[in-house]
Design a protein around this motif. Structure first.
Motif, PDB file in Angstrom:
ATOM      1  N   PHE A 143      -6.885  -4.394  10.293  1.00 57.15           N
ATOM      2  CA  PHE A 143      -7.135  -5.711   9.706  1.00 57.15           C
ATOM      3  C   PHE A 143      -5.893  -6.316   9.051  1.00 57.15           C
ATOM      4  O   PHE A 143      -5.865  -7.512   8.761  1.00 57.15           O
ATOM      5  CB  PHE A 143      -8.271  -5.627   8.688  1.00 57.15           C
ATOM      6  CG  PHE A 143      -9.604  -5.348   9.309  1.00 57.15           C
ATOM      7  CD1 PHE A 143     -10.176  -6.229  10.203  1.00 57.15           C
ATOM      8  CD2 PHE A 143     -10.277  -4.179   9.009  1.00 57.15           C
ATOM      9  CE1 PHE A 143     -11.412  -5.962  10.786  1.00 57.15           C
ATOM     10  CE2 PHE A 143     -11.516  -3.904   9.583  1.00 57.15           C
ATOM     11  CZ  PHE A 143     -12.088  -4.790  10.477  1.00 57.15           C
ATOM     12  N   GLY A 144      -4.900  -5.497   8.781  1.00 56.24           N
ATOM     13  CA  GLY A 144      -3.626  -6.005   8.268  1.00 56.24           C
ATOM     14  C   GLY A 144      -3.680  -6.580   6.870  1.00 56.24           C
ATOM     15  O   GLY A 144      -2.859  -7.433   6.515  1.00 56.24           O
ATOM     16  N   LEU A 145      -4.616  -6.111   6.034  1.00 57.68           N
ATOM     17  CA  LEU A 145      -4.688  -6.610   4.665  1.00 57.68           C
ATOM     18  C   LEU A 145      -3.538  -6.047   3.830  1.00 57.68           C
ATOM     19  O   LEU A 145      -2.889  -5.070   4.215  1.00 57.68           O
ATOM     20  CB  LEU A 145      -6.030  -6.235   4.029  1.00 57.68           C
ATOM     21  CG  LEU A 145      -7.284  -6.782   4.726  1.00 57.68           C
ATOM     22  CD1 LEU A 145      -8.529  -6.372   3.964  1.00 57.68           C
ATOM     23  CD2 LEU A 145      -7.212  -8.290   4.871  1.00 57.68           C
ATOM     24  N   SER A 146      -3.287  -6.660   2.688  1.00 56.95           N
ATOM     25  CA  SER A 146      -2.185  -6.239   1.820  1.00 56.95           C
ATOM     26  C   SER A 146      -2.335  -4.768   1.425  1.00 56.95           C
ATOM     27  O   SER A 146      -3.358  -4.374   0.858  1.00 56.95           O
ATOM     28  CB  SER A 146      -2.148  -7.109   0.565  1.00 56.95           C
ATOM     29  OG  SER A 146      -1.262  -6.559  -0.395  1.00 56.95           O
ATOM     30  N   GLN A 147      -1.310  -3.990   1.710  1.00 59.73           N
ATOM     31  CA  GLN A 147      -1.362  -2.567   1.358  1.00 59.73           C
ATOM     32  C   GLN A 147      -1.337  -2.363  -0.149  1.00 59.73           C
ATOM     33  O   GLN A 147      -1.910  -1.390  -0.654  1.00 59.73           O
ATOM     34  CB  GLN A 147      -0.206  -1.837   2.035  1.00 59.73           C
ATOM     35  CG  GLN A 147      -0.306  -1.844   3.555  1.00 59.73           C
ATOM     36  CD  GLN A 147       0.851  -1.159   4.245  1.00 59.73           C
ATOM     37  OE1 GLN A 147       1.650  -0.465   3.602  1.00 59.73           O
ATOM     38  NE2 GLN A 147       0.972  -1.339   5.561  1.00 59.73           N
ATOM     39  N   HIS A 148      -0.679  -3.257  -0.874  1.00 59.28           N
ATOM     40  CA  HIS A 148      -0.670  -3.157  -2.331  1.00 59.28           C
ATOM     41  C   HIS A 148      -2.066  -3.363  -2.901  1.00 59.28           C
ATOM     42  O   HIS A 148      -2.560  -2.559  -3.705  1.00 59.28           O
ATOM     43  CB  HIS A 148       0.288  -4.192  -2.934  1.00 59.28           C
ATOM     44  CG  HIS A 148       1.716  -3.973  -2.588  1.00 59.28           C
ATOM     45  ND1 HIS A 148       2.314  -4.593  -1.511  1.00 59.28           N
ATOM     46  CD2 HIS A 148       2.676  -3.206  -3.162  1.00 59.28           C
ATOM     47  CE1 HIS A 148       3.584  -4.212  -1.439  1.00 59.28           C
ATOM     48  NE2 HIS A 148       3.826  -3.374  -2.427  1.00 59.28           N
ATOM     49  N   VAL A 149      -2.718  -4.435  -2.489  1.00 59.89           N
ATOM     50  CA  VAL A 149      -4.033  -4.779  -3.026  1.00 59.89           C
ATOM     51  C   VAL A 149      -5.069  -3.727  -2.646  1.00 59.89           C
ATOM     52  O   VAL A 149      -5.853  -3.269  -3.487  1.00 59.89           O
ATOM     53  CB  VAL A 149      -4.469  -6.169  -2.537  1.00 59.89           C
ATOM     54  CG1 VAL A 149      -5.897  -6.475  -2.981  1.00 59.89           C
ATOM     55  CG2 VAL A 149      -3.514  -7.243  -3.036  1.00 59.89           C
ATOM     56  N   VAL A 150      -5.067  -3.331  -1.380  1.00 56.29           N
ATOM     57  CA  VAL A 150      -6.031  -2.335  -0.919  1.00 56.29           C
ATOM     58  C   VAL A 150      -5.816  -1.003  -1.637  1.00 56.29           C
ATOM     59  O   VAL A 150      -6.776  -0.349  -2.068  1.00 56.29           O
ATOM     60  CB  VAL A 150      -5.934  -2.145   0.608  1.00 56.29           C
ATOM     61  CG1 VAL A 150      -6.787  -0.949   1.058  1.00 56.29           C
ATOM     62  CG2 VAL A 150      -6.381  -3.407   1.328  1.00 56.29           C
ATOM     63  N   GLY A 151      -4.558  -0.602  -1.786  1.00 60.99           N
ATOM     64  CA  GLY A 151      -4.266   0.661  -2.450  1.00 60.99           C
ATOM     65  C   GLY A 151      -4.766   0.682  -3.885  1.00 60.99           C
ATOM     66  O   GLY A 151      -5.393   1.655  -4.334  1.00 60.99           O
ATOM     67  N   LEU A 152      -4.496  -0.378  -4.624  1.00 62.44           N
ATOM     68  CA  LEU A 152      -4.979  -0.451  -6.006  1.00 62.44           C
ATOM     69  C   LEU A 152      -6.500  -0.481  -6.045  1.00 62.44           C
ATOM     70  O   LEU A 152      -7.131   0.120  -6.936  1.00 62.44           O
ATOM     71  CB  LEU A 152      -4.398  -1.683  -6.696  1.00 62.44           C
ATOM     72  CG  LEU A 152      -2.876  -1.666  -6.910  1.00 62.44           C
ATOM     73  CD1 LEU A 152      -2.404  -2.991  -7.495  1.00 62.44           C
ATOM     74  CD2 LEU A 152      -2.465  -0.509  -7.819  1.00 62.44           C
ATOM     75  N   GLY A 153      -7.109  -1.174  -5.064  1.00 66.12           N
ATOM     76  CA  GLY A 153      -8.566  -1.202  -4.998  1.00 66.12           C
ATOM     77  C   GLY A 153      -9.150   0.172  -4.737  1.00 66.12           C
ATOM     78  O   GLY A 153     -10.161   0.564  -5.332  1.00 66.12           O
ATOM     79  N   VAL A 154      -8.512   0.942  -3.847  1.00 61.13           N
ATOM     80  CA  VAL A 154      -8.974   2.301  -3.560  1.00 61.13           C
ATOM     81  C   VAL A 154      -8.845   3.181  -4.800  1.00 61.13           C
ATOM     82  O   VAL A 154      -9.733   4.000  -5.095  1.00 61.13           O
ATOM     83  CB  VAL A 154      -8.190   2.897  -2.375  1.00 61.13           C
ATOM     84  CG1 VAL A 154      -8.448   4.404  -2.246  1.00 61.13           C
ATOM     85  CG2 VAL A 154      -8.572   2.196  -1.079  1.00 61.13           C
ATOM     86  N   THR A 155      -7.761   3.010  -5.537  1.00 61.66           N
ATOM     87  CA  THR A 155      -7.591   3.782  -6.771  1.00 61.66           C
ATOM     88  C   THR A 155      -8.723   3.490  -7.749  1.00 61.66           C
ATOM     89  O   THR A 155      -9.319   4.407  -8.335  1.00 61.66           O
ATOM     90  CB  THR A 155      -6.229   3.474  -7.417  1.00 61.66           C
ATOM     91  OG1 THR A 155      -5.208   4.200  -6.724  1.00 61.66           O
ATOM     92  CG2 THR A 155      -6.189   3.894  -8.880  1.00 61.66           C
ATOM     93  N   LEU A 156      -9.021   2.225  -7.953  1.00 63.94           N
ATOM     94  CA  LEU A 156     -10.105   1.851  -8.872  1.00 63.94           C
ATOM     95  C   LEU A 156     -11.454   2.360  -8.374  1.00 63.94           C
ATOM     96  O   LEU A 156     -12.265   2.879  -9.148  1.00 63.94           O
ATOM     97  CB  LEU A 156     -10.139   0.334  -9.041  1.00 63.94           C
ATOM     98  CG  LEU A 156      -8.933  -0.291  -9.758  1.00 63.94           C
ATOM     99  CD1 LEU A 156      -9.024  -1.810  -9.723  1.00 63.94           C
ATOM    100  CD2 LEU A 156      -8.847   0.195 -11.200  1.00 63.94           C
ATOM    101  N   LEU A 157     -11.691   2.227  -7.070  1.00 64.19           N
ATOM    102  CA  LEU A 157     -12.965   2.669  -6.495  1.00 64.19           C
ATOM    103  C   LEU A 157     -13.134   4.177  -6.601  1.00 64.19           C
ATOM    104  O   LEU A 157     -14.183   4.668  -7.038  1.00 64.19           O
ATOM    105  CB  LEU A 157     -13.055   2.230  -5.031  1.00 64.19           C
ATOM    106  CG  LEU A 157     -14.274   2.743  -4.255  1.00 64.19           C
ATOM    107  CD1 LEU A 157     -15.562   2.208  -4.858  1.00 64.19           C
ATOM    108  CD2 LEU A 157     -14.166   2.349  -2.777  1.00 64.19           C
TER     109      LEU A 157
END
Length: 315
Positions: free
Chosen positions: A90-104
């Motif tokens: 999907f090519g989403l921002s790796q920064h945003v997704v990574g931080l989201g995974v950390t929070l999740l």
């Protein structure tokens, strides 16, 4: 000065260095695999928390220790699959997704802990991995207790470094993975799937990160508590840069950070520790690591396609 020398010649000090470095080795190798394939995984902190919880909970529920390690790896791989699905195809921002995974991952672990143990005020303990001295070698002065009287997971951590280095630099799979992070168009031209390679790398790398977290609950300690990862994931990201994306150098950086960390703990117990605020000692390993990172990163060659989304047919 005498106290410093006593620290440096102490077998227990060097044993602590190896012990502190072990979970970082797992997580650093995991992050290195991800980045070599072209994906920055900022979910590492949360994935380590998830691995720490999953492995500990499995053992506390009756599973064997190695089963707990496997479950931790699986939990990390699942979060890696989520991260990879959002960032690679999907090519989403790796920064945003990574931080989201950390929070999740962090929030899900804490929620699951409260759900499973709602009335518990003190975390239950498990029977963790015990030191496994290697006959003969463990009797060597200073180095013996430090290197050859550790737990099985510590031996596995150093073996992981060797395996990652061997795979990355001596196998066709490693060549394809590195090419996916350097020149994905060349990988596609060979008929290989850049998406598949990157997703697989993120899943395996995330699994290793989770095993690093499991080390904390199943080898360093014998229970799970909040904030136990305590920023180790972010340190591992810096260690990958310090090591110029090479397993051997990254492992040396891990040992250097562990040395500073173990050293500051013992300095606090000396006469100097009574005169200097303890926050200075806590800051010391991070400060020295940042300085070393600045020096080393000036000569580091970043994978050319790191954080660059790949879409088939594009150049």
């Amino acid at each position: 000065m005498t106290e410093v020398v006593d620290i440096l010649v102490s077998a227990s000090f060097w044993a602590a260095v190896i012990r502190i470095a072990s979970p970082l080795l797992f997580a650093t190798m995991g992050e290195l695999i991800c980045e070599r394939a072209g994906v920055l995984n900022l979910g590492i902190e949360g994935i380590m928390v998830a691995g720490a919880f999953a492995g500990w909970m499995a053992v506390w529920s009756g599973a064997g220790l190695w089963t707990g390690v496997a479950i931790a790896f699986g939990a990390g791989a699942l979060f890696g699959l989520l991260h990879a699905t959002l960032t690679v195809p999907f090519g989403l921002s790796q920064h945003v997704v990574g931080l989201g995974v950390t929070l999740l991952a962090t929030s899900a672990s804490y929620y699951a802990y409260r759900l499973a143990l709602p009335q518990v005020t003190t975390p239950p303990r498990i029977e963790a991995f015990q030191p496994l001295p290697i006959p003969g070698l463990a009797d060597i002065p200073i180095l013996g207790p430090a290197l050859f009287a550790q737990t099985a997971m510590t031996y596995l951590a150093f073996a992981t470094v060797a395996v990652v280095a061997l795979v990355l630099w001596r196998t066709p799979l490693g060549l394809a993975l590195r090419a996916a992070g350097e020149n994905p168009a060349a990988v596609a031209a060979q008929g290989l799937s850049v998406t598949g390679i990157r997703m697989g790398a993120v899943m395996v790398g995330s699994g290793l990160m989770a095993v690093g977290g499991a080390f904390l609950t199943m080898s360093a300690f014998d229970s799970f508590f909040f904030e136990m990862v305590n920023g180790r994931g972010w340190v591992c990201i810096a260690l990958v840069v310090f090591g110029a994306w090479r397993p051997g150098k990254a492992a040396l950086g891990t040992l250097l950070f562990a040395f500073f960390d173990a050293f500051q703990i013992r300095l606090q117990q000396t006469a100097l520790g009574a005169d200097v605020p303890y926050q200075i000692f806590l800051m010391l390993p991070f400060l020295l690591s940042i300085l070393a990172l600045i020096v080393m990163s000036r000569r580091a060659e970043v994978p050319a396609a790191l954080m660059v989304p790949w879409r088939k047919g594009e150049r």
